[in-house]
Enzyme design. Structure first.
Site, mmCIF file in Angstrom:
data_model
loop_
_atom_site.group_PDB
_atom_site.id
_atom_site.type_symbol
_atom_site.label_atom_id
_atom_site.label_comp_id
_atom_site.label_asym_id
_atom_site.label_seq_id
_atom_site.Cartn_x
_atom_site.Cartn_y
_atom_site.Cartn_z
ATOM 1 N N CYS A 137 33.245 74.372 -14.006
ATOM 2 C CA CYS A 137 32.279 75.101 -14.813
ATOM 3 C C CYS A 137 32.489 76.603 -14.632
ATOM 4 O O CYS A 137 31.642 77.317 -14.089
ATOM 5 C CB CYS A 137 30.866 74.690 -14.417
ATOM 6 S SG CYS A 137 29.624 75.248 -15.596
ATOM 7 N N ARG A 185 56.698 78.823 1.229
ATOM 8 C CA ARG A 185 56.798 78.476 -0.182
ATOM 9 C C ARG A 185 58.181 77.932 -0.534
ATOM 10 O O ARG A 185 58.318 76.964 -1.267
ATOM 11 C CB ARG A 185 56.508 79.734 -1.008
ATOM 12 C CG ARG A 185 56.519 79.538 -2.508
ATOM 13 C CD ARG A 185 56.588 80.888 -3.235
ATOM 14 N NE ARG A 185 55.710 81.885 -2.646
ATOM 15 C CZ ARG A 185 54.464 82.103 -3.011
ATOM 16 N NH1 ARG A 185 53.939 81.384 -3.975
ATOM 17 N NH2 ARG A 185 53.745 83.041 -2.426
ATOM 18 N N ARG A 206 45.689 79.347 -8.011
ATOM 19 C CA ARG A 206 46.623 80.473 -8.013
ATOM 20 C C ARG A 206 46.603 81.271 -9.322
ATOM 21 O O ARG A 206 46.838 82.478 -9.315
ATOM 22 C CB ARG A 206 48.045 80.011 -7.689
ATOM 23 C CG ARG A 206 48.193 79.503 -6.254
ATOM 24 C CD ARG A 206 49.645 79.207 -5.898
ATOM 25 N NE ARG A 206 50.429 80.420 -5.852
ATOM 26 C CZ ARG A 206 51.338 80.765 -6.771
ATOM 27 N NH1 ARG A 206 51.564 79.978 -7.821
ATOM 28 N NH2 ARG A 206 52.020 81.884 -6.662
ATOM 29 N N TYR A 266 45.931 85.095 -8.930
ATOM 30 C CA TYR A 266 47.093 85.979 -9.073
ATOM 31 C C TYR A 266 47.700 85.988 -10.470
ATOM 32 O O TYR A 266 48.739 86.616 -10.669
ATOM 33 C CB TYR A 266 48.222 85.555 -8.115
ATOM 34 C CG TYR A 266 47.842 85.225 -6.716
ATOM 35 C CD1 TYR A 266 47.133 86.119 -5.923
ATOM 36 C CD2 TYR A 266 48.220 84.022 -6.137
ATOM 37 C CE1 TYR A 266 46.799 85.826 -4.610
ATOM 38 C CE2 TYR A 266 47.900 83.711 -4.825
ATOM 39 C CZ TYR A 266 47.194 84.612 -4.073
ATOM 40 O OH TYR A 266 46.875 84.318 -2.775
#
Length: 433
Positions: A362, A294, A331, A335
């Protein structure tokens, strides 16, 4: 206003990345669109490499955790910057080998590697297979024997440390699907078994305590715990292991309030612990591996969308809908991850519109964020969500039969496509009647 050094605003009031106008990029390549700044990625790689050189005398390597964002271009950048590579699947390994990444610099992780994946790792001759459990150890020994090979391995250890992050991204505590526990004696039993197996070369240990961590102390504690275990192994078996992989998990700035630790500070602090603990325990300084993912690519990326419907529900909230959502960034739904967003064509204006950013899938939960402040938005504006270089493209799906967006890399004032936008025909290419 910005969460990354590669972002700015130009004389038109437009958001730029790597000096290029994001509005112009959206017009040229379409939306949704992932944009990544190659120079920022390379700067991040060099910070880690220089830290290894400075604090460990070059006795170590930073291995890019490719699960954060894996494609040929990223593997090639990591290779050119002298990084190792952390892979967790046959697909990631195959991608790395497609650009001739040096196999000896590859660390193959995973809690449930298949027979095919282990055979693939042995065929390519990856540097280290990071063994997660006893079932894998026995399988690996058998597969290596049948091929007349020996496998160089590390064990993944649970150091028993809670990194205080979201429960789905904590991995170092005893209740985790990953690794071998110290508290139960499981890890020591595995070490002794590995030392007795004829086709296994135990080279070192690995741990990873979690992701998006802002504190230094959990990393320092993990280093201490792992080195004590190396000392215990030496005392009980007479074997001293000379490699220690301390994993990754370093946090990045997703929103302006986030204050991640500078990578140099982390590296320096942990190196002091390593040196002191080795002196105390009578160990040689091991070869240190870290696995940033990351923090290599996250702040180097933005995602661009075109705004569609703007729906105000009086006294409740205002929805601003975009032409992407959970299919290209899951994400938030996974989270509740925070993001910073802005209207790219109005970046120079005040952010005074409080909105919920909604995707087009949807699903009621298809959101990118709630209670977010952006500039006054209307249909046709370009919305930029910042710090999406990690775990966005790599976690993207075709839910609702949405094609995956293109990925564009910018460098030296120019841009190029590194992953094509999927077409509808490509969505159908594996369908059979």
């Amino acid at each position: 206003m910005f969460v990354s050094d590669c972002l700015n605003v130009n004389e038109l009031g437009h958001l730029t990345i790597g000096g290029l106008d994001t509005v112009a990029l959206a017009e040229r390549y379409g939306t949704p669109l992932y944009v990544m700044d190659e120079d920022q990625i390379r700067r991040n790689c060099r910070k880690y490499k220089s830290s290894i050189d400075r604090f460990y005398g070059g006795k170590g390597i930073a291995a890019y955790a490719s699960k954060a964002m894996c494609c040929k271009a990223m593997c090639k950048i990591a290779m050119e910057e002298g990084m190792g590579l952390d892979v967790v699947s046959g697909g990631e390994l195959y991608t790395a080998m497609s650009v001739n990444f040096p196999a000896e610099r590859i660390y193959f992780h995973g809690n449930n590697k298949t027979v095919e994946e282990i055979a693939q790792a042995l065929q390519y001759g990856v540097g280290r297979i990071v063994v997660d459990n006893l079932t894998e150890l026995e399988l690996l020994n058998s597969l290596a024997a049948s091929r007349g090979k020996n496998a160089d391995i590390m064990f993944r250890i649970k150091p028993g440390i809670d990194a205080h992050t979201h429960q789905f991204i904590r991995t170092g505590q005893i209740d985790s699907k990953f690794g071998l526990a110290l508290e139960t004696g499981e890890a020591m039993d595995a070490v002794k078994k590995a030392l007795a197996l004829p086709h296994i070369n135990l080279k070192g240990l690995h741990c990873h305590i979690g992701s998006q961590i802002f504190d230094i102390s959990p990393f320092e504690l993990a280093a201490q715990v792992m080195l004590r275990f190396i000392a215990d192994i030496k005392r009980e078996t007479g074997v001293e292991l000379h490699e220690l992989n301390l994993g990754g998990g370093f946090g990045i700035k997703y929103v302006p309030d986030h204050q991640p630790v500078e990578y140099d500070r982390y590296m320096e602090s942990v190196s002091k612990v390593v040196h002191a603990a080795c002196a105390e325990l009578g160990l040689e300084i091991p070869y240190i591996i870290i696995e940033p993912g990351r923090s290599v690519v996250g702040d180097a990326g933005v995602t661009l969308y075109t705004i569609g419907a703007v729906k105000e529900i009086p006294n409740v909230r205002t929805y601003v809908s975009v032409d992407g959502g959970m299919a290209d960034n899951p994400r938030y739904i996974l989270y509740q991850s925070e993001y910073h967003a802005m209207v790219a064509n109005k970046t120079g204006l005040q952010r005074d519109m409080k909105v919920t950013l909604a995707g087009k899938c949807c699903e009621s939960g298809d959101l990118i964020g709630e209670g977010m402040l952006i500039q006054q938005a209307k249909p046709g504006d370009i919305l930029a969500v910042l710090a999406t270089g990690a775990y966005n493209y790599s976690m993207a799906s075709n839910y609702n039969r949405l094609p995956k967006p293109a990925v564009v890399m910018v460098k030296d004032g120019d841009s190029r496509v590194v992953i094509r936008r999927e077409s509808y025909d490509e969505l159908l290419q594996n369908d059979l009647l």
